[in-house]
Motif scaffolding. Structure first.
Motif, PDB file in Angstrom:
ATOM      1  N   SER A  72       0.825  -1.204   0.000  1.00 59.91           N
ATOM      2  CA  SER A  72       0.000   0.000   0.000  1.00 59.91           C
ATOM      3  C   SER A  72       0.863   1.259   0.000  1.00 59.91           C
ATOM      4  O   SER A  72       2.100   1.202   0.076  1.00 59.91           O
ATOM      5  N   GLU A  73       0.190   2.379  -0.060  1.00 54.10           N
ATOM      6  CA  GLU A  73       0.891   3.671  -0.017  1.00 54.10           C
ATOM      7  C   GLU A  73       1.567   3.900   1.328  1.00 54.10           C
ATOM      8  O   GLU A  73       2.375   4.803   1.499  1.00 54.10           O
ATOM      9  N   TRP A  74       1.188   3.086   2.350  1.00 49.83           N
ATOM     10  CA  TRP A  74       1.740   3.269   3.687  1.00 49.83           C
ATOM     11  C   TRP A  74       2.990   2.425   3.907  1.00 49.83           C
ATOM     12  O   TRP A  74       3.516   2.401   5.019  1.00 49.83           O
ATOM     13  N   ALA A  75       3.450   1.732   2.894  1.00 48.37           N
ATOM     14  CA  ALA A  75       4.547   0.776   3.072  1.00 48.37           C
ATOM     15  C   ALA A  75       5.775   1.411   3.731  1.00 48.37           C
ATOM     16  O   ALA A  75       6.346   0.854   4.676  1.00 48.37           O
ATOM     17  N   ALA A  76       6.143   2.592   3.249  1.00 41.24           N
ATOM     18  CA  ALA A  76       7.358   3.225   3.785  1.00 41.24           C
ATOM     19  C   ALA A  76       7.171   3.614   5.240  1.00 41.24           C
ATOM     20  O   ALA A  76       8.087   3.472   6.065  1.00 41.24           O
ATOM     21  N   LEU A  77       5.978   4.106   5.572  1.00 42.06           N
ATOM     22  CA  LEU A  77       5.721   4.557   6.943  1.00 42.06           C
ATOM     23  C   LEU A  77       5.708   3.368   7.909  1.00 42.06           C
ATOM     24  O   LEU A  77       6.240   3.426   9.017  1.00 42.06           O
ATOM     25  N   VAL A  78       5.126   2.278   7.453  1.00 42.18           N
ATOM     26  CA  VAL A  78       4.978   1.113   8.335  1.00 42.18           C
ATOM     27  C   VAL A  78       6.300   0.362   8.479  1.00 42.18           C
ATOM     28  O   VAL A  78       6.694  -0.043   9.575  1.00 42.18           O
ATOM     29  N   GLY A  79       7.025   0.223   7.370  1.00 41.56           N
ATOM     30  CA  GLY A  79       8.316  -0.466   7.423  1.00 41.56           C
ATOM     31  C   GLY A  79       8.171  -1.827   8.089  1.00 41.56           C
ATOM     32  O   GLY A  79       7.251  -2.586   7.813  1.00 41.56           O
ATOM     33  N   GLY A  80       9.076  -2.118   9.027  1.00 41.72           N
ATOM     34  CA  GLY A  80       8.991  -3.395   9.727  1.00 41.72           C
ATOM     35  C   GLY A  80       8.240  -3.299  11.040  1.00 41.72           C
ATOM     36  O   GLY A  80       8.351  -4.189  11.888  1.00 41.72           O
ATOM     37  N   TRP A  81       7.517  -2.191  11.235  1.00 40.65           N
ATOM     38  CA  TRP A  81       6.881  -1.936  12.530  1.00 40.65           C
ATOM     39  C   TRP A  81       5.927  -3.058  12.931  1.00 40.65           C
ATOM     40  O   TRP A  81       5.966  -3.549  14.072  1.00 40.65           O
ATOM     41  N   LEU A  82       5.037  -3.434  12.000  1.00 42.33           N
ATOM     42  CA  LEU A  82       4.067  -4.486  12.346  1.00 42.33           C
ATOM     43  C   LEU A  82       4.782  -5.782  12.694  1.00 42.33           C
ATOM     44  O   LEU A  82       4.415  -6.487  13.628  1.00 42.33           O
ATOM     45  N   GLN A  83       5.816  -6.075  11.942  1.00 37.12           N
ATOM     46  CA  GLN A  83       6.561  -7.310  12.162  1.00 37.12           C
ATOM     47  C   GLN A  83       7.210  -7.299  13.553  1.00 37.12           C
ATOM     48  O   GLN A  83       7.068  -8.251  14.320  1.00 37.12           O
ATOM     49  N   ASP A  84       7.899  -6.205  13.884  1.00 38.84           N
ATOM     50  CA  ASP A  84       8.692  -6.155  15.117  1.00 38.84           C
ATOM     51  C   ASP A  84       7.866  -5.855  16.366  1.00 38.84           C
ATOM     52  O   ASP A  84       8.202  -6.315  17.454  1.00 38.84           O
ATOM     53  N   CYS A  85       6.848  -5.024  16.226  1.00 35.46           N
ATOM     54  CA  CYS A  85       6.150  -4.529  17.414  1.00 35.46           C
ATOM     55  C   CYS A  85       4.789  -5.179  17.631  1.00 35.46           C
ATOM     56  O   CYS A  85       4.180  -4.978  18.669  1.00 35.46           O
ATOM     57  N   VAL A  86       4.300  -5.906  16.657  1.00 37.55           N
ATOM     58  CA  VAL A  86       2.971  -6.508  16.805  1.00 37.55           C
ATOM     59  C   VAL A  86       3.040  -8.031  16.581  1.00 37.55           C
ATOM     60  O   VAL A  86       2.656  -8.815  17.442  1.00 37.55           O
ATOM     61  N   ILE A  87       3.550  -8.416  15.416  1.00 35.63           N
ATOM     62  CA  ILE A  87       3.532  -9.842  15.070  1.00 35.63           C
ATOM     63  C   ILE A  87       4.455 -10.645  15.995  1.00 35.63           C
ATOM     64  O   ILE A  87       4.089 -11.710  16.490  1.00 35.63           O
ATOM     65  N   ARG A  88       5.658 -10.095  16.259  1.00 35.21           N
ATOM     66  CA  ARG A  88       6.598 -10.842  17.107  1.00 35.21           C
ATOM     67  C   ARG A  88       6.044 -11.113  18.512  1.00 35.21           C
ATOM     68  O   ARG A  88       6.039 -12.275  18.949  1.00 35.21           O
ATOM     69  N   PRO A  89       5.533 -10.086  19.231  1.00 32.94           N
ATOM     70  CA  PRO A  89       4.984 -10.407  20.566  1.00 32.94           C
ATOM     71  C   PRO A  89       3.763 -11.325  20.512  1.00 32.94           C
ATOM     72  O   PRO A  89       3.607 -12.202  21.377  1.00 32.94           O
ATOM     73  N   LEU A  90       2.918 -11.165  19.470  1.00 30.05           N
ATOM     74  CA  LEU A  90       1.761 -12.066  19.368  1.00 30.05           C
ATOM     75  C   LEU A  90       2.218 -13.484  19.040  1.00 30.05           C
ATOM     76  O   LEU A  90       1.665 -14.466  19.549  1.00 30.05           O
ATOM     77  N   ALA A  91       3.238 -13.591  18.195  1.00 33.75           N
ATOM     78  CA  ALA A  91       3.741 -14.914  17.827  1.00 33.75           C
ATOM     79  C   ALA A  91       4.349 -15.614  19.039  1.00 33.75           C
ATOM     80  O   ALA A  91       4.185 -16.826  19.219  1.00 33.75           O
ATOM     81  N   ALA A  92       5.030 -14.843  19.897  1.00 32.94           N
ATOM     82  CA  ALA A  92       5.620 -15.428  21.105  1.00 32.94           C
ATOM     83  C   ALA A  92       4.515 -15.967  22.002  1.00 32.94           C
ATOM     84  O   ALA A  92       4.643 -17.039  22.611  1.00 32.94           O
ATOM     85  N   MET A  93       3.422 -15.229  22.100  1.00 32.69           N
ATOM     86  CA  MET A  93       2.286 -15.688  22.904  1.00 32.69           C
ATOM     87  C   MET A  93       1.667 -16.942  22.299  1.00 32.69           C
ATOM     88  O   MET A  93       1.321 -17.880  22.996  1.00 32.69           O
ATOM     89  N   ASP A  94       1.525 -16.899  20.995  1.00 33.12           N
ATOM     90  CA  ASP A  94       0.872 -18.016  20.306  1.00 33.12           C
ATOM     91  C   ASP A  94       1.680 -19.298  20.478  1.00 33.12           C
ATOM     92  O   ASP A  94       1.142 -20.377  20.712  1.00 33.12           O
ATOM     93  N   ALA A  95       3.005 -19.135  20.406  1.00 38.75           N
ATOM     94  CA  ALA A  95       3.870 -20.310  20.548  1.00 38.75           C
ATOM     95  C   ALA A  95       3.754 -20.896  21.946  1.00 38.75           C
ATOM     96  O   ALA A  95       3.893 -22.106  22.144  1.00 38.75           O
ATOM     97  N   ALA A  96       3.499 -20.021  22.932  1.00 39.97           N
ATOM     98  CA  ALA A  96       3.425 -20.489  24.309  1.00 39.97           C
ATOM     99  C   ALA A  96       2.028 -20.995  24.670  1.00 39.97           C
ATOM    100  O   ALA A  96       1.794 -21.429  25.786  1.00 39.97           O
ATOM    101  N   SER A  97       1.109 -20.851  23.753  1.00 42.51           N
ATOM    102  CA  SER A  97      -0.280 -21.190  24.073  1.00 42.51           C
ATOM    103  C   SER A  97      -0.691 -22.484  23.385  1.00 42.51           C
ATOM    104  O   SER A  97      -0.298 -22.776  22.256  1.00 42.51           O
TER     105      SER A  97
END
Ligand code: SF4
Ligand code: FES
Length: 540
Positions: free
Chosen positions: A23-48
């Motif tokens: 999307s047009e927001w690609a530059a603004l978002v960068g790796g933010w979703l990956q590092d700040c959202v997906i990683r902590p949720l993935a850690a929880m998911d792995a532990a659940s």
């Protein structure tokens, strides 16, 4: 809104990340979703063990902003109660920060609306800091965050602050701690946890070196009592009781306290619990917390404190190198931690160079509290001043010196200031006395120095302080406050009635930020206190 499981949210975050990358927001978002959202949720998911059914895929016509907002509200809803899992809090902080950044592109009103909606989803929680293992500080319900200059930092209901020192979005965490392998353990070589009592004639000073963050406030401001590099560290009979109490209360780490008749004055040291919860992002140093914000570990248990530590004010490491994590131990200076990074191309305003509103407020408080009452000419004039007069003067000076327009916003600006003084028959003699006392009080200890440290391209120090006072002779016409430009150069124009400071002519040499500053504090604290006035604890 129905609550959803981490696996459900994780799948949605991953899908959103893919769509945002296109999307047009690609530059603004960068790796933010990956590092700040997906990683902590993935850690929880792995532990659940719980596995949710695959999420319903939103219709293709739903925009990425709408999907982001939907995911943010879903995760934020999970944070509404006490005891939300750390991964959810971290993901919520990442998402809230992202939606607010996107909203900034839409305009300030959108940010206000979205923040209000997030607050509605996460209401009424007491301010709290959660220290995640080897990760960031998770802030819940903290509404006052400000820079070392006293300028507000935008807050969200759920925030994630950097503690490894490596985030490129300081003070926000951008996930650098996970990428760099940050470890949040204490160092076994840290200063031992030992509280000492220094008994004096009027007051006993209590001190725990294992808490000190080495700001140098005590040794710089009251050197006859607090001794740098000498034993004993404290000689309480070397100063007046009020000076010792002021120094103890100004200690940002909570290492210092005092006792009278051998009874600790904990309430007085902790401002009787009257301060609003707030966090200062100090310059090149720790987060300075005041107002009793609770600090807990990842499991929700209180973080253990050293003996005698204040729970009302304390300093949390943000350089990543403290020996006493999560608390600051002064290591930021030894590792050369720098934030914000100085801009050599930009000449600071006098407001910035002076240390901002905290430093100016500290100066005016000391001035009206200590020096004015002892001056035979000025004491009667200010005998009935309002309790917040020092803060008002600090905001006025700050605005004149190129800082934010707090005086205009809160007190009505130039016409209000003039009308406040109209009819008081202020004489030139009184005015001159006010200026000279402000610049050179008879007993300078602990008082900021401005004269010798002024940038060469700036107005002379007396001129700077005389300028605002000269405006008092101006008519209360509706005009904005006359402001000093950054670092000198062009004098303020078109204000002959207000009187502008005596700018030195012919000085066009550019000075760097660093060369403008006087090292008033001890060397070990210069990294955090490299201001003419030194940082203070007062703020707006
Ligand atoms: S934190 Fe600063 S004011 Fe407090 S004891 Fe340490 S050097 Fe002194
Ligand atoms: S900020 Fe890390 S030791 Fe002070």
């Amino acid at each position: 809104m129905p609550q959803r499981l981490p696996a459900d949210l994780l799948a949605e975050a991953q899908e959103l990340d893919r769509r945002m990358a296109e999307s047009e927001w690609a530059a603004l978002v960068g790796g933010w979703l990956q590092d700040c959202v997906i990683r902590p949720l993935a850690a929880m998911d792995a532990a659940s063990d719980a596995r949710a059914p695959s999420p319903g895929v939103p219709a293709a016509e739903v925009t990425v902003q709408e999907r982001l907002w939907e995911l943010t509200t879903s995760v934020t809803t999970l944070c509404a109660g006490l005891g939300a899992p750390t991964g959810v809090l971290q993901a919520a902080a990442g998402l809230q920060e992202l939606v607010c950044r996107l909203a900034e592109a839409e305009g300030p009103d959108v940010v206000i609306d979205w923040t209000a909606e997030l607050n509605r989803l996460q209401p009424g929680l007491a301010p709290q800091i959660r220290v995640t293992p080897d990760g960031p500080y998770l802030l819940t319900g903290v509404t006052t965050l400000y820079t070392h200059l006293g300028e507000p930092v935008p807050t969200r209901p759920q925030m994630s602050l950097c503690r490894c020192g490596e985030s490129a979005s300081k003070p926000s965490c951008d996930g650098a701690c996970a990428r760099t392998g940050f470890v949040g353990d204490k160092d076994p070589r840290r200063v031992s946890d030992q509280r000492d009592a220094y008994i004096g004639q009027q007051v006993t000073v209590l001190d725990n070196r294992g808490i000190c963050q080495h700001s140098g406030h005590c040794t710089d401001r009251l050197a006859t009592v607090f001794h740098l590099g000498e034993e004993p560290f404290v000689t309480p009979s070397g100063g007046r009781m009020d000076e010792i109490i002021r120094a103890v209360r100004d200690c940002p780490s909570g290492a210092l306290s005092y006792a009278v008749d051998m009874v600790e004055a904990r309430q007085q040291v902790d401002y009787a619990g009257q301060r609003e919860p707030a966090i200062e992002v100090s310059k090149d140093g720790p987060y300075r917390i005041s107002g009793g914000i609770g600090v807990v570990e990842g499991d929700g248990e209180d973080v253990p404190r050293n003996d005698g530590a204040s729970v009302e004010h304390y300093a949390l490491c943000r350089c990543g190198h403290s020996q006493n994590k999560p608390f600051c131990s002064g290591m930021h200076w030894y590792v050369g931690f720098t934030d914000p990074a100085p801009d050599p191309e930009r000449t600071p305003t006098i407001f910035e160079w002076a240390g901002g509103l905290p430093a100016l407020t500290r100066m005016t408080r000391l001035f009206y509290e200590k020096f004015v009452p002892a001056d035979p000419m000025l004491a009667p004039i200010f005998a009935n001043m309002s309790a917040d007069h020092p803060q008002r003067v600090a905001k006025w000076l700050g605005e004149v010196f190129g800082g934010p327009p707090y005086y205009s916003q809160e007190y009505g600006g130039y016409p209000r200031m003039i009308s406040e003084h109209a009819g008081k028959c202020l004489t030139d003699e009184w005015r001159a006395r006010w200026v000279s006392l402000l610049c050179s009080p008879p007993k300078r200890q602990g008082y900021p120095t401005i004269r010798s440290s002024a940038p060469r391209s700036a107005p002379t120090s007396n001129g700077v302080r005389d300028w605002p006072s000269r405006t008092l002779r101006s008519p209360p016409v509706p005009q904005p406050i006359c402001r000093c430009p950054a670092g000198g150069g062009t004098p303020p124009q078109d204000r002959p009635a207000a009187g502008c400071p005596p700018w030195r002519s012919g000085r066009t040499r550019k000075l760097s930020w660093w060369s403008c500053l006087q090292p008033t504090n001890r060397s070990a604290s210069r990294s955090t206190s490299r201001h003419s006035f030194g940082p203070g604890t007062a703020r707006r």
